[in-house]
Design a protein around this motif. Sequence first.
Motif, PDB file in Angstrom:
ATOM      1  N   GLY A  30       7.203   2.270  -5.754  1.00  0.00           N
ATOM      2  CA  GLY A  30       5.950   3.051  -4.934  1.00  0.00           C
ATOM      3  C   GLY A  30       5.583   4.025  -5.663  1.00  0.00           C
ATOM      4  N   LYS A  31       5.125   5.245  -5.036  1.00  0.00           N
ATOM      5  CA  LYS A  31       5.080   6.612  -5.790  1.00  0.00           C
ATOM      6  C   LYS A  31       4.158   6.626  -7.038  1.00  0.00           C
ATOM      7  CE  LYS A  31       8.410   9.537  -3.052  1.00  0.00           C
ATOM      8  NZ  LYS A  31       7.500  10.188  -2.313  1.00  0.00           N
ATOM      9  N   ALA A  32       5.063   6.843  -8.034  1.00  0.00           N
ATOM     10  CA  ALA A  32       4.472   7.143  -9.367  1.00  0.00           C
ATOM     11  C   ALA A  32       3.991   5.781 -10.045  1.00  0.00           C
ATOM     12  CB  ALA A  32       5.282   8.055 -10.214  1.00  0.00           C
ATOM     13  N   VAL A  44       0.937  -1.329   0.030  1.00  0.00           N
ATOM     14  CA  VAL A  44       0.075   0.050  -0.067  1.00  0.00           C
ATOM     15  C   VAL A  44       0.654   1.532  -0.012  1.00  0.00           C
ATOM     16  CG1 VAL A  44      -2.183  -0.986   0.852  1.00  0.00           C
ATOM     17  CG2 VAL A  44       0.111  -0.265   2.403  1.00  0.00           C
ATOM     18  N   GLY A  45       2.035   1.376   0.280  1.00  0.00           N
ATOM     19  CA  GLY A  45       2.882   2.444   0.381  1.00  0.00           C
ATOM     20  C   GLY A  45       4.501   2.133   0.210  1.00  0.00           C
ATOM     21  N   GLY A  46       5.009   3.300   0.031  1.00  0.00           N
ATOM     22  CA  GLY A  46       6.616   3.028  -0.037  1.00  0.00           C
ATOM     23  C   GLY A  46       7.232   2.177   1.126  1.00  0.00           C
ATOM     24  N   GLY A  47       6.859   2.811   2.477  1.00  0.00           N
ATOM     25  CA  GLY A  47       7.464   2.496   3.716  1.00  0.00           C
ATOM     26  C   GLY A  47       6.862   0.934   3.868  1.00  0.00           C
ATOM     27  N   PRO A  48       5.867   0.418   3.769  1.00  0.00           N
ATOM     28  CA  PRO A  48       5.489  -0.820   3.855  1.00  0.00           C
ATOM     29  C   PRO A  48       5.977  -1.788   2.941  1.00  0.00           C
ATOM     30  CG  PRO A  48       3.626   0.552   4.239  1.00  0.00           C
ATOM     31  CD  PRO A  48       4.511   1.342   3.683  1.00  0.00           C
ATOM     32  N   ALA A  49       6.290  -1.360   1.649  1.00  0.00           N
ATOM     33  CA  ALA A  49       7.091  -2.017   0.648  1.00  0.00           C
ATOM     34  C   ALA A  49       8.368  -2.239   1.020  1.00  0.00           C
ATOM     35  CB  ALA A  49       6.940  -1.253  -0.906  1.00  0.00           C
ATOM     36  N   SER A  98      20.335   8.788   3.197  1.00  0.00           N
ATOM     37  CA  SER A  98      19.161   7.860   2.441  1.00  0.00           C
ATOM     38  C   SER A  98      17.784   8.256   3.093  1.00  0.00           C
ATOM     39  CB  SER A  98      19.357   6.264   2.578  1.00  0.00           C
ATOM     40  OG  SER A  98      19.436   6.072   3.965  1.00  0.00           O
ATOM     41  N   TYR A  99      16.767   7.972   2.367  1.00  0.00           N
ATOM     42  CA  TYR A  99      15.500   7.909   2.868  1.00  0.00           C
ATOM     43  C   TYR A  99      14.708   6.761   2.309  1.00  0.00           C
ATOM     44  CZ  TYR A  99      10.906   9.879   4.053  1.00  0.00           C
ATOM     45  OH  TYR A  99       9.565   9.861   4.683  1.00  0.00           O
ATOM     46  N   HIS A 100      13.954   6.201   3.471  1.00  0.00           N
ATOM     47  CA  HIS A 100      13.267   5.129   2.998  1.00  0.00           C
ATOM     48  C   HIS A 100      11.980   4.827   3.705  1.00  0.00           C
ATOM     49  CE1 HIS A 100      16.713   3.214   1.029  1.00  0.00           C
ATOM     50  NE2 HIS A 100      17.486   3.315   1.996  1.00  0.00           N
ATOM     51  N   GLY A 101      11.794   6.073   4.205  1.00  0.00           N
ATOM     52  CA  GLY A 101      10.092   6.102   4.658  1.00  0.00           C
ATOM     53  C   GLY A 101      10.001   6.581   6.093  1.00  0.00           C
ATOM     54  N   CYS A 102       8.716   6.535   6.519  1.00  0.00           N
ATOM     55  CA  CYS A 102       8.449   7.321   7.889  1.00  0.00           C
ATOM     56  C   CYS A 102       7.564   6.483   8.377  1.00  0.00           C
ATOM     57  CB  CYS A 102       7.611   8.258   7.552  1.00  0.00           C
ATOM     58  SG  CYS A 102       7.436   9.755   8.865  1.00  0.00           S
ATOM     59  N   VAL A 131      19.838   0.424  -0.602  1.00  0.00           N
ATOM     60  CA  VAL A 131      20.069   1.471  -1.163  1.00  0.00           C
ATOM     61  C   VAL A 131      19.074   2.244  -2.137  1.00  0.00           C
ATOM     62  CG1 VAL A 131      22.565   1.155  -0.872  1.00  0.00           C
ATOM     63  CG2 VAL A 131      21.370   0.674  -3.021  1.00  0.00           C
ATOM     64  N   GLU A 132      19.027   3.404  -2.125  1.00  0.00           N
ATOM     65  CA  GLU A 132      18.551   4.237  -3.287  1.00  0.00           C
ATOM     66  C   GLU A 132      19.610   4.522  -4.405  1.00  0.00           C
ATOM     67  OE1 GLU A 132      16.206   7.986  -2.000  1.00  0.00           O
ATOM     68  OE2 GLU A 132      17.600   7.467  -0.299  1.00  0.00           O
ATOM     69  N   PRO A 133      19.441   3.725  -5.667  1.00  0.00           N
ATOM     70  CA  PRO A 133      20.424   4.031  -6.591  1.00  0.00           C
ATOM     71  C   PRO A 133      20.725   5.597  -6.915  1.00  0.00           C
ATOM     72  CG  PRO A 133      19.153   2.097  -7.271  1.00  0.00           C
ATOM     73  CD  PRO A 133      18.359   3.014  -6.175  1.00  0.00           C
ATOM     74  N   PHE A 173      17.305  -2.604  -3.862  1.00  0.00           N
ATOM     75  CA  PHE A 173      17.213  -1.399  -4.598  1.00  0.00           C
ATOM     76  C   PHE A 173      15.857  -0.629  -4.300  1.00  0.00           C
ATOM     77  CE2 PHE A 173      20.401  -1.518  -8.539  1.00  0.00           C
ATOM     78  CZ  PHE A 173      21.240  -1.747  -7.673  1.00  0.00           C
ATOM     79  N   ASP A 174      15.891   0.567  -3.564  1.00  0.00           N
ATOM     80  CA  ASP A 174      14.844   1.173  -3.421  1.00  0.00           C
ATOM     81  C   ASP A 174      14.517   2.277  -4.644  1.00  0.00           C
ATOM     82  OD1 ASP A 174      12.999   3.259  -2.809  1.00  0.00           O
ATOM     83  OD2 ASP A 174      13.583   3.514  -0.580  1.00  0.00           O
ATOM     84  N   GLU A 175      13.761   1.723  -5.541  1.00  0.00           N
ATOM     85  CA  GLU A 175      13.333   2.206  -6.689  1.00  0.00           C
ATOM     86  C   GLU A 175      12.039   3.060  -6.736  1.00  0.00           C
ATOM     87  OE1 GLU A 175      14.821   1.616 -10.193  1.00  0.00           O
ATOM     88  OE2 GLU A 175      16.054  -0.019  -9.910  1.00  0.00           O
ATOM     89  N   ILE A 176      11.809   3.523  -5.760  1.00  0.00           N
ATOM     90  CA  ILE A 176      10.331   4.131  -5.406  1.00  0.00           C
ATOM     91  C   ILE A 176      10.593   5.627  -5.960  1.00  0.00           C
ATOM     92  CG2 ILE A 176       9.120   5.782  -3.436  1.00  0.00           C
ATOM     93  CD1 ILE A 176       9.694   3.002  -1.738  1.00  0.00           C
ATOM     94  N   GLN A 177      11.569   6.129  -6.188  1.00  0.00           N
ATOM     95  CA  GLN A 177      11.797   7.328  -7.129  1.00  0.00           C
ATOM     96  C   GLN A 177      12.337   7.107  -8.514  1.00  0.00           C
ATOM     97  OE1 GLN A 177      12.200  11.186  -5.740  1.00  0.00           O
ATOM     98  NE2 GLN A 177      11.547  10.811  -3.374  1.00  0.00           N
ATOM     99  N   THR A 178      13.140   6.056  -8.531  1.00  0.00           N
ATOM    100  CA  THR A 178      14.039   5.930  -9.764  1.00  0.00           C
ATOM    101  C   THR A 178      13.200   5.425 -10.912  1.00  0.00           C
ATOM    102  OG1 THR A 178      15.088   4.135  -8.733  1.00  0.00           O
ATOM    103  CG2 THR A 178      16.325   6.039  -8.864  1.00  0.00           C
TER     104      THR A 178
HETATM  105  C1  LIG Z   1      13.139   6.599  -1.817  1.00  0.00           C
HETATM  106  C2  LIG Z   1      12.009   6.345  -1.053  1.00  0.00           C
HETATM  107  N1  LIG Z   1      11.770   5.381  -0.528  1.00  0.00           N
HETATM  108  C3  LIG Z   1      10.637   5.377   0.427  1.00  0.00           C
HETATM  109  C4  LIG Z   1       9.749   6.390   0.566  1.00  0.00           C
HETATM  110  C5  LIG Z   1       8.534   6.141   1.597  1.00  0.00           C
HETATM  111  O1  LIG Z   1       7.505   6.142   0.567  1.00  0.00           O
HETATM  112  P1  LIG Z   1       6.210   6.310   1.455  1.00  0.00           P
HETATM  113  O2  LIG Z   1       6.009   7.749   1.555  1.00  0.00           O
HETATM  114  O3  LIG Z   1       5.085   6.081   0.075  1.00  0.00           O
HETATM  115  O4  LIG Z   1       5.695   5.469   2.310  1.00  0.00           O
HETATM  116  C6  LIG Z   1       9.825   7.445  -0.213  1.00  0.00           C
HETATM  117  C7  LIG Z   1       9.289   8.688  -0.045  1.00  0.00           C
HETATM  118  O5  LIG Z   1       9.370   9.707  -0.296  1.00  0.00           O
HETATM  119  C8  LIG Z   1      11.167   7.615  -1.038  1.00  0.00           C
HETATM  120  O6  LIG Z   1      11.319   8.827  -1.611  1.00  0.00           O
END
Ligand SMILES: Cc1ncc(COP(=O)(O)O)c(C=O)c1O
Length: 448
Positions: free
Chosen positions: A286-288, A114-119, A143-147, A225-227, A258-263
């Motif tokens: 995630g995201k888009a 359902v969302g980036g963090g849970p993924a 790095s940023y992987h969620g909240c 990692v976020e690439p 690979f956290d490809e949520i933004q890539t």
């Molecule tokens: C690279 C990356 N990973 C994880 C997340 C977390 O995703 P979400 O906000 O959908 O939980 C984000 C959100 O900004 C992100 O940019």
Amino acid sequence: MDSVLKQISSVDSEVLAEYKENVMVGGGSPGPCLVSGHGIRVNDLNGNSYIDCTSQSWALYLGHTNKEIQECVYEHMNKLSHVHQGFDSQERASLAHKLASLAPKHLNRVSFTVGGGPAIEAAMKIAMKNVPNAQTFINLWESYHGCTLTTAGASWTSTKSAGKYVGPSNYFLPNLNTNFVRVPNPYCYRCYFDQKCENCNMKCLEMLRHTLDMGAPGRVAGIIVEPIQASGGQIPLPKKYVQGLREICDEYGCLLIFDEIQTYCRCGEFFAANYYDVEPDIIVLGKALGAGFPIAAIIIHDRLKGFDMDAEELHTFANNSVSQVAALKQIEIIERDNLLENTRNVGAKIANGLREMQKTYPEIGDIRQVGLHIGVEMIDPATGAPLDVATAAELKSTAMYKNGLILGTGGYKKHVLKIKPPMITTMEEADEILEKFEATLKMVLRKG
Ligand SMILES: Cc1ncc(COP(=O)(O)O)c(C=O)c1O
């Protein structure tokens, strides 16, 4: 007009101020009240129009209110909407199949969430399942992987941010199931090991090895990692580094995630894994992915054990057929309209324009661009230090409120301006973005 929509559209500034008393917001950059949008532009309640270089949390690759997505989703919604994840659906199978066909060769099984963090957490579960007795994860500075309670521990927002501790540091529970150990990231513009790109001998990779040997408690399940580090300041990892990560993971028996949520797509390829020519063990999306509809996913390597049907990974909205249809339609449009190529070309054009500007504005310290992942690191030219937080914030608000350009800011010191418009941005619109960006620099830095 529908009665609810009519009532919503009657909310003027005064009523909004009153109703807002009932809203609780826990983060994000404040902005005007948006009421409509089309393509790369959005409009606010007071009739102002903006070019949106944030794609609203980087989640709208086809811009605002894309007609084809709307029509496709509407047609589908006459048939089906929400589906419990235990039930099969044609939509889920089709999207999983399509993502597997686009992903690197050995990544073929998809789990939706359902969302980036849970993924990210789903990826962590797969890593713990496949690397016996391992609960430690390594990730990078900045790095940023969620909240979520877990992923916040892996995000730069839980360390000192611009000199002070902010929200996520209050909820940092180091022993909540997992343990994140951070290593210095390859931030070539301000190398933490004082190396120069020309003759760098990858001290950062050496430090990662030392950490695996001596700094990480217990067995390491995975390196996340976020690439291209996004929120932390638009910092692309060098190819040599990413290839080194693969070798190290193989050597130490931990998974490369690979956290490809933004890539995903924004880097000018479907996956950054393709851009780097490195096959990770897990890709997180995630995201888009859902063209603005909420959906996230992980794709895992064939050799890994996946989830079992015993509530290992169970979420109410993990099988939303509407988001899945939107995701598929978006991929069709990206392929049909060559939007990956457009992303590469428009991104390169914006970067070239910024390089020209750098000649007049030495406050532009570094320009980092891969596709439409663009970061402009602003500095104090006299010292090379990050531009002070107040001036960086003024640049962002002047861009928005005086020049109609919504920018993001990122980086530990909030001094990196992010230009990440939708993938449909045209060459002409890129010129407009550059003009507005330069006008902003002139107003704030030259008082012109
Ligand atoms: C690279 C990356 N990973 C994880 C997340 C977390 O995703 P979400 O906000 O959908 O939980 C984000 C959100 O900004 C992100 O940019």
